[in-house]
Design an enzyme around this catalytic site. Sequence first.
Site, mmCIF file in Angstrom:
data_model
loop_
_atom_site.group_PDB
_atom_site.id
_atom_site.type_symbol
_atom_site.label_atom_id
_atom_site.label_comp_id
_atom_site.label_asym_id
_atom_site.label_seq_id
_atom_site.Cartn_x
_atom_site.Cartn_y
_atom_site.Cartn_z
ATOM 1 C CD GLU A 79 49.234 41.868 41.654
ATOM 2 O OE1 GLU A 79 50.457 41.689 41.272
ATOM 3 O OE2 GLU A 79 48.744 41.273 42.390
ATOM 4 N NE ARG A 89 45.097 30.631 42.274
ATOM 5 C CZ ARG A 89 43.794 30.492 42.881
ATOM 6 N NH1 ARG A 89 43.216 29.522 43.604
ATOM 7 N NH2 ARG A 89 42.880 31.740 42.912
ATOM 8 C CB CYS A 142 43.346 38.562 38.388
ATOM 9 S SG CYS A 142 42.041 38.459 39.451
ATOM 10 C CG HIS A 164 45.180 40.512 43.110
ATOM 11 N ND1 HIS A 164 46.143 40.236 42.253
ATOM 12 C CD2 HIS A 164 44.069 39.813 42.695
ATOM 13 C CE1 HIS A 164 45.767 39.174 41.506
ATOM 14 N NE2 HIS A 164 44.464 38.980 41.902
HETATM 15 N N1 PCA Z 1 40.396 36.751 41.404
HETATM 16 C C1 PCA Z 1 40.969 35.673 40.493
HETATM 17 C C2 PCA Z 1 40.110 35.997 39.209
HETATM 18 C C3 PCA Z 1 38.956 36.712 39.734
HETATM 19 C C4 PCA Z 1 39.210 37.138 41.076
HETATM 20 O O1 PCA Z 1 38.636 38.116 41.525
HETATM 21 C C5 PCA Z 1 42.454 36.053 40.302
HETATM 22 O O2 PCA Z 1 43.264 36.528 40.952
HETATM 23 O O3 PCA Z 1 43.003 35.729 38.955
#
Ligand code: PCA
Length: 216
Positions: A79, A89, A142, A164
Site C-alpha cells: 500500500e 463495508r 486495515c 495487504h
Molecule cells: N483485513 C481487513 C481488516 C482486517 C484484515 O485482515 C481490511 O482490509 O481492512
Amino acid sequence: MNILLTGFDPFGGEAINPSWEVARALNGQFIGAAQVHARQLPTSFTGAPVALGRALDALAPVLVVALGQASGRAEISIERVAVNLIDARIPDNDGQRPLDQPVRADAPAGYFSTLPVKAMRDALRQAGHPAGLSLTAGAFVCNQVFFELQHRLAGTGVRSGFIHLPALPEQAAQAQPAPPSMALAAQVAAIGLALAVAMGSTSISAAAADEGAPTS
Ligand code: PCA
C-alpha cells in the site's frame, strides 16, 4: 533493535487470517541484528489502535510493517497511501460499522507509506513473488491501522507501512467462484524478503548476524 510486524485476527465470519499466520511465522526471525516481533491486532475499530499503540510503546521499533487480508487480490499488495476515512463495508468484530468518519479529526487527509515501496515490489518480483503497489487500503480497519501508524510515526524517521495479502488456498476453496489465493509458505517468504529490503538487507534468518564483528 526491534521490527514490529502486525497481523489481524480473522474477521467477516472467516476462521483464519493470512496476515496473522504470516506475522507469527516470522516472529523471532532476524534481519542483521534486528528481531521481528509479531503482534496480533483485533479487527476492531476501537481495539486495533489501542493494541497498535501498546506495541509501538513497548517495542520502540526501527521498522513497522502492518499486514492485512485483502480477499480478491491476487498479489502481495504494497500500500502507498493511508486515507483519513472510515467507511466500513461490513461490521468489525465488535459489530460496529462506522460510516463516513475520519480516523482522526485533527489529522491530515492522508499519509504516504515511508517504506521503500518500489524497491520492495521489484525485489519481490525478481524473487518470483507476484507483487504490486496499491493506491488504496480500503476504508475498513486495515486502512485505519495504516493511518494511525503513519500518524504516530510521522516525523520520527521510523519507516512504516502496510501490506495487504491474498487469501489462503483453504479460504478460497470455500467460495464459488474461487477467488485468487497464495500458499502460506509463499506469503511468508515474500514478507520476509519485503522486511529485509525495508531494512536495507537481502535476507531474513533464524539467528542474529553479528554485524559489528569483522568478517575475516
Ligand atoms: N483485513 C481487513 C481488516 C482486517 C484484515 O485482515 C481490511 O482490509 O481492512
